[in-house]
Write a protein that holds these residues in place. Structure first.
Motif, PDB file in Angstrom:
ATOM      1  N   SER A 130     -12.766 -14.123 -11.615  1.00 25.45           N
ATOM      2  CA  SER A 130     -11.499 -13.925 -10.901  1.00 25.45           C
ATOM      3  C   SER A 130     -11.681 -14.053  -9.397  1.00 25.45           C
ATOM      4  O   SER A 130     -10.851 -14.660  -8.702  1.00 25.45           O
ATOM      5  N   ASP A 131     -12.765 -13.491  -8.882  1.00 24.70           N
ATOM      6  CA  ASP A 131     -13.022 -13.581  -7.448  1.00 24.70           C
ATOM      7  C   ASP A 131     -13.227 -15.033  -7.028  1.00 24.70           C
ATOM      8  O   ASP A 131     -12.728 -15.467  -5.982  1.00 24.70           O
ATOM      9  N   PHE A 177      -5.598 -12.394 -18.107  1.00 24.49           N
ATOM     10  CA  PHE A 177      -6.117 -12.174 -16.762  1.00 24.49           C
ATOM     11  C   PHE A 177      -5.105 -12.528 -15.664  1.00 24.49           C
ATOM     12  O   PHE A 177      -5.422 -12.410 -14.479  1.00 24.49           O
ATOM     13  N   TRP A 194      -4.024 -15.476 -14.964  1.00 28.48           N
ATOM     14  CA  TRP A 194      -4.409 -16.732 -14.328  1.00 28.48           C
ATOM     15  C   TRP A 194      -3.311 -17.769 -14.563  1.00 28.48           C
ATOM     16  O   TRP A 194      -3.101 -18.233 -15.686  1.00 28.48           O
ATOM     17  N   ARG A 244      -9.834 -16.758  -6.907  1.00 29.18           N
ATOM     18  CA  ARG A 244      -9.075 -16.318  -5.729  1.00 29.18           C
ATOM     19  C   ARG A 244      -9.606 -16.968  -4.456  1.00 29.18           C
ATOM     20  O   ARG A 244      -8.835 -17.441  -3.613  1.00 29.18           O
ATOM     21  N   GLU A 277     -13.986 -11.302 -18.835  1.00 31.89           N
ATOM     22  CA  GLU A 277     -14.287 -12.409 -17.940  1.00 31.89           C
ATOM     23  C   GLU A 277     -15.762 -12.374 -17.574  1.00 31.89           C
ATOM     24  O   GLU A 277     -16.405 -11.318 -17.587  1.00 31.89           O
TER      25      GLU A 277
END
Length: 216
Positions: A88-89, A119, A121, A92, A83
């Motif tokens: 990802s952060d 991941f 997701w 979120r 990634e």
């Protein structure tokens, strides 16, 4: 929010180039045709194969063969893809703030799903097979908006190519260009996105600053 996947959320430029070159070698396509990569970035991958093959017998059939091989290679490589910093952060943080999120990609669905699964997701996904017209047409954005149940004019589209910007503008959506792919900020600016950022780590603060409430 509508996110592109490759080189927006995950780093795929090397994997894609490698997959193209492997398929080129199997079909006697000159390796220098990889120069077409940037021209077709952001669009479904069969367009590049069609251009690279030129005028040959059974062209449609050969393009399908190339795509099947290309898809298989990328699905296998998906378990190793990394990634991009902050992806990802960012997802979120946006979800926690009430933003609805979908993904729209020029990848075949098998590739897009393999990357999202890697991941964890879990978001609506629009891929090559899901629309009639592809970037720079608005169809991928419009379909993603349907899945999120938001109006296109309320949507924000994040991507790394001019095609992402043009597709967003054609749909009437806000466009946020990110310079994590093959295009510089100057190249992306030529297409007049609403905003340009250097990475997804910047996105949550940009949205908090520019928008009073979450949208699609």
């Amino acid at each position: 929010m509508v996110f592109d996947i490759g080189n927006t959320l995950v780093r795929t430029v090397d994997s894609i180039e490698s997959a193209y070159l492997q398929v080129f070698a199997r079909h006697a396509i000159p390796a220098e045709k990889i120069q077409l990569f940037k021209r077709f970035a952001g669009r479904p991958k069969h367009f590049l194969f069609s251009e690279a093959l030129g005028d040959i017998p059974r062209k449609s059939e050969v393009v399908r063969e190339c795509m099947a091989e290309f898809e298989k290679i990328l699905v296998e490589q998906a378990r190793h893809v990394a990634e991009l910093p902050g992806a990802s952060d960012c997802l979120r943080r946006l979800r926690s703030r009430g933003w609805r999120i979908a993904m729209a990609s020029g990848f075949p669905r098998a590739v897009g799903k393999a990357i999202l699964d890697r991941f964890g997701w879990d978001y609506p996904l629009v891929c090559d097979e899901d629309v009639k017209e592809h970037r720079p047409a608005p169809d991928p954005v419009l379909r993603a908006c349907e899945l999120m149940a938001v109006a296109p004019t309320e949507a924000l589209v994040v991507g790394d190519t001019p095609q992402d910007v043009l597709s967003a503008k054609a749909a009437g959506a806000c466009s946020i260009a990110v310079t994590t792919g093959k295009f510089t900020g100057e190249e992306l600016a030529e297409h007049r996105p609403t905003f340009i950022i250097s990475g997804l780590a910047e996105l949550p603060d940009l949205l908090e600053r520019e928008f009073s409430s979450p949208r699609g």
